[in-house]
Design a protein around this motif. Structure first.
Motif, PDB file in Angstrom:
ATOM      1  N   GLU A   1     -16.438 -10.849  48.640  1.00 38.16           N
ATOM      2  CA  GLU A   1     -15.261 -10.520  47.839  1.00 38.16           C
ATOM      3  C   GLU A   1     -14.355 -11.744  47.748  1.00 38.16           C
ATOM      4  N   ILE A   2     -13.672 -11.868  46.607  1.00 34.81           N
ATOM      5  CA  ILE A   2     -12.746 -12.978  46.367  1.00 34.81           C
ATOM      6  C   ILE A   2     -11.394 -12.410  45.966  1.00 34.81           C
ATOM      7  N   ILE A   3     -10.346 -12.884  46.618  1.00 38.65           N
ATOM      8  CA  ILE A   3      -8.981 -12.496  46.265  1.00 38.65           C
ATOM      9  C   ILE A   3      -8.200 -13.777  46.006  1.00 38.65           C
ATOM     10  N   ALA A   4      -7.610 -13.901  44.824  1.00 34.27           N
ATOM     11  CA  ALA A   4      -6.904 -15.132  44.472  1.00 34.27           C
ATOM     12  C   ALA A   4      -5.586 -14.835  43.767  1.00 34.27           C
ATOM     13  N   LYS A   5      -4.575 -15.599  44.104  1.00 29.07           N
ATOM     14  CA  LYS A   5      -3.264 -15.504  43.462  1.00 29.07           C
ATOM     15  C   LYS A   5      -2.775 -16.915  43.146  1.00 29.07           C
ATOM     16  N   ALA A   6      -2.058 -17.056  42.041  1.00 29.52           N
ATOM     17  CA  ALA A   6      -1.602 -18.379  41.638  1.00 29.52           C
ATOM     18  C   ALA A   6      -0.189 -18.341  41.075  1.00 29.52           C
ATOM     19  N   ILE A   7       0.446 -19.499  41.101  1.00 27.67           N
ATOM     20  CA  ILE A   7       1.699 -19.718  40.387  1.00 27.67           C
ATOM     21  C   ILE A   7       1.369 -20.639  39.223  1.00 27.67           C
ATOM     22  N   MET A   8       1.721 -20.200  38.016  1.00 22.34           N
ATOM     23  CA  MET A   8       1.292 -20.902  36.822  1.00 22.34           C
ATOM     24  C   MET A   8       2.407 -21.769  36.222  1.00 22.34           C
ATOM     25  N   HIS A   9       2.000 -22.812  35.580  1.00 14.87           N
ATOM     26  CA  HIS A   9       2.897 -23.694  34.834  1.00 14.87           C
ATOM     27  C   HIS A   9       3.119 -23.105  33.445  1.00 14.87           C
ATOM     28  N   GLN A  10       4.170 -23.535  32.790  1.00 12.23           N
ATOM     29  CA  GLN A  10       4.421 -23.061  31.424  1.00 12.23           C
ATOM     30  C   GLN A  10       3.297 -23.477  30.472  1.00 12.23           C
ATOM     31  N   ASN A  11       2.539 -24.520  30.880  1.00 12.21           N
ATOM     32  CA  ASN A  11       1.393 -24.954  30.076  1.00 12.21           C
ATOM     33  C   ASN A  11       0.154 -24.095  30.312  1.00 12.21           C
ATOM     34  N   LYS A  12       0.289 -23.095  31.196  1.00 13.08           N
ATOM     35  CA  LYS A  12      -0.794 -22.137  31.497  1.00 13.08           C
ATOM     36  C   LYS A  12      -1.891 -22.712  32.388  1.00 13.08           C
ATOM     37  N   VAL A  13      -1.568 -23.766  33.153  1.00  7.76           N
ATOM     38  CA  VAL A  13      -2.485 -24.209  34.215  1.00  7.76           C
ATOM     39  C   VAL A  13      -1.878 -23.786  35.541  1.00  7.76           C
ATOM     40  N   ASP A  14      -2.719 -23.652  36.570  1.00  7.89           N
ATOM     41  CA  ASP A  14      -2.206 -23.209  37.869  1.00  7.89           C
ATOM     42  C   ASP A  14      -1.607 -24.383  38.644  1.00  7.89           C
ATOM     43  N   LEU A  15      -0.375 -24.182  39.110  1.00 10.56           N
ATOM     44  CA  LEU A  15       0.296 -25.186  39.923  1.00 10.56           C
ATOM     45  C   LEU A  15      -0.156 -25.096  41.373  1.00 10.56           C
ATOM     46  N   GLN A  16      -0.335 -23.876  41.839  1.00 13.47           N
ATOM     47  CA  GLN A  16      -0.873 -23.672  43.184  1.00 13.47           C
ATOM     48  C   GLN A  16      -1.625 -22.356  43.229  1.00 13.47           C
ATOM     49  N   THR A  17      -2.693 -22.358  43.972  1.00  9.91           N
ATOM     50  CA  THR A  17      -3.551 -21.177  44.069  1.00  9.91           C
ATOM     51  C   THR A  17      -3.952 -20.962  45.527  1.00  9.91           C
ATOM     52  N   SER A  18      -3.808 -19.721  45.982  1.00  9.14           N
ATOM     53  CA  SER A  18      -4.231 -19.329  47.328  1.00  9.14           C
ATOM     54  C   SER A  18      -5.382 -18.345  47.215  1.00  9.14           C
ATOM     55  N   ILE A  19      -6.347 -18.494  48.109  1.00  7.60           N
ATOM     56  CA  ILE A  19      -7.599 -17.746  47.986  1.00  7.60           C
ATOM     57  C   ILE A  19      -8.035 -17.201  49.338  1.00  7.60           C
ATOM     58  N   ILE A  20      -8.483 -15.956  49.349  1.00  8.70           N
ATOM     59  CA  ILE A  20      -9.176 -15.385  50.509  1.00  8.70           C
ATOM     60  C   ILE A  20     -10.611 -15.108  50.095  1.00  8.70           C
ATOM     61  N   LEU A  21     -11.551 -15.637  50.848  1.00  6.71           N
ATOM     62  CA  LEU A  21     -12.960 -15.318  50.648  1.00  6.71           C
ATOM     63  C   LEU A  21     -13.401 -14.412  51.788  1.00  6.71           C
ATOM     64  N   GLN A  22     -13.887 -13.239  51.435  1.00  6.29           N
ATOM     65  CA  GLN A  22     -14.294 -12.231  52.419  1.00  6.29           C
ATOM     66  C   GLN A  22     -15.810 -12.248  52.575  1.00  6.29           C
ATOM     67  N   TYR A  23     -16.257 -12.405  53.806  1.00  4.44           N
ATOM     68  CA  TYR A  23     -17.682 -12.353  54.138  1.00  4.44           C
ATOM     69  C   TYR A  23     -17.943 -11.150  55.047  1.00  4.44           C
ATOM     70  N   GLU A  24     -19.182 -10.925  55.367  1.00  4.54           N
ATOM     71  CA  GLU A  24     -19.549  -9.782  56.198  1.00  4.54           C
ATOM     72  C   GLU A  24     -18.809  -9.817  57.537  1.00  4.54           C
ATOM     73  N   ASN A  25     -18.812 -10.980  58.183  1.00  4.24           N
ATOM     74  CA  ASN A  25     -18.175 -11.097  59.495  1.00  4.24           C
ATOM     75  C   ASN A  25     -17.242 -12.297  59.589  1.00  4.24           C
ATOM     76  N   ALA A  26     -16.726 -12.731  58.452  1.00  2.00           N
ATOM     77  CA  ALA A  26     -15.858 -13.916  58.454  1.00  2.00           C
ATOM     78  C   ALA A  26     -14.917 -13.886  57.259  1.00  2.00           C
ATOM     79  N   GLN A  27     -13.851 -14.673  57.368  1.00  5.84           N
ATOM     80  CA  GLN A  27     -12.909 -14.861  56.274  1.00  5.84           C
ATOM     81  C   GLN A  27     -12.565 -16.343  56.157  1.00  5.84           C
ATOM     82  N   SER A  28     -12.294 -16.760  54.928  1.00  5.21           N
ATOM     83  CA  SER A  28     -11.783 -18.105  54.686  1.00  5.21           C
ATOM     84  C   SER A  28     -10.450 -17.984  53.960  1.00  5.21           C
TER      85      SER A  28
END
Length: 326
Positions: A198-225
């Protein structure tokens, strides 16, 4: 003295990364920078003179017609990677293409298909994969040095100036944090844990519609990133890989780490120093040479499938944060 059979390189796109790559090529006795190309001929002349290129072109098409050039290094803005790589492969050139290899999974597939169709070596230029410290950490993880991996934390962030780094904020050129630097922490998680459940991602966007910063959680069977990328804030750029028996800390900046530490029960048990040759682009160039000489169209260390897997992960994040280059 035995004559060295040199691999002859051509470079398309002559910006900062290309300069660092060209400087590293000079450190390899079996590499020759044969030709460079920029649409700005003055820039091409200056670049060629600095790095001893034999031929200078003001046209990308002309360098692809050069019979002497064996492999093309593509260092243009992200939005042109796919078409240039495919055209180079069609012209019978091997290709090392800067990351991210494409701005969509569909284009990434087209590039891999072209490599297979024309039987020419193609690799995404994920130089971090070939850095000695990264290679060593991966081997130790595989051997069970810190047990089973259950947590990875990595970031890549810096203050970007819209005045000095216009490309980063330009949607048409594939700007934004995710594609420019977010692929690095994603790479680390992928190369250690594979494709996430599973992937969970959230971002703060620029007025130009590119992401200024993005945070991500990657869910694995027995691990997280937990991963982060930003072009509007700074970070220590450290990375940690935690397992059931201990953890590794990669030195900052981790993506070009000159070493790492092993911790057990919260105590630093060992320090390893593995500096790269030059800036570190040498190691991916050496891999290209080895593959070409052995008639391989892909690297076993960073394969076509590896690039496609990472591209698919990025595509999902792109969708979740509402990023589009259409």
């Amino acid at each position: 003295m035995k004559k060295v059979n040199k691999i002859k390189w051509g470079i398309i796109g002559l910006g900062n990364i290309a300069s660092q790559f060209a400087a590293d090529l000079l450190l390899l006795e079996d590499a020759e920078l044969t030709a460079v190309a920029s649409r700005n001929f003055t820039k091409a002349e200056q670049f060629g003179e600095k790095f001893n290129a034999s031929r200078i072109y003001n046209s990308y098409d002309l360098i692809l017609e050069d019979k002497e050039v064996e492999i093309i290094y593509i260092a243009t803005p992200h939005n042109s990677h796919a078409e240039l790589a495919i055209k180079a492969l069609e012209k019978g050139k091997h290709v090392l293409c800067e990351k991210p290899m494409a701005l969509s999974y569909e284009d990434a597939e087209r590039m891999i298909t072209a490599s297979k169709k024309h039987n020419k070596f193609f690799m995404e230029a994920f130089w971090t994969r070939f850095i000695p410290s990264i290679q060593d950490v991966l081997e130790k993880v595989k051997s069970g040095a810190i047990g089973n991996i259950n947590y990875i934390n990595a970031d890549f962030a810096f203050y970007g100036s819209e005045t000095e780094n216009k490309r980063l904020f330009d949607k048409e050129l594939g700007g934004g944090a995710l594609f420019d630097i977010g692929v690095y922490p994603l790479f680390l998680s992928y190369i250690l844990l594979g494709n996430p459940k599973e992937i969970i991602a959230k971002a703060i966007m620029h007025q130009n519609k590119v992401d200024l910063q993005t945070s991500i959680i990657l869910q694995y069977e027995n691990a997280q990133s937990i991963l982060h990328a930003s072009i509007v804030s700074d970070s220590e750029m450290k990375a940690s890989i935690s397992g059931t028996k201990g953890k590794f800390h990669l030195n900052s900046p981790w993506y070009i780490a000159d070493g790492y530490s092993l911790f057990e029960n919260g105590v630093e048990e060992a320090v390893f120093s593995l500096p790269a040759l030059g800036k570190g682009y040498t190691h991916e160039a050496i891999e290209c040479h080895n593959c070409i000489r052995n008639n391989k169209i892909e690297s076993e260390l960073w394969s076509h499938q590896n690039s496609l897997d990472l591209s698919k992960i990025v595509e999902e994040i792109k969708t979740q944060i509402g990023l589009s280059f259409a």
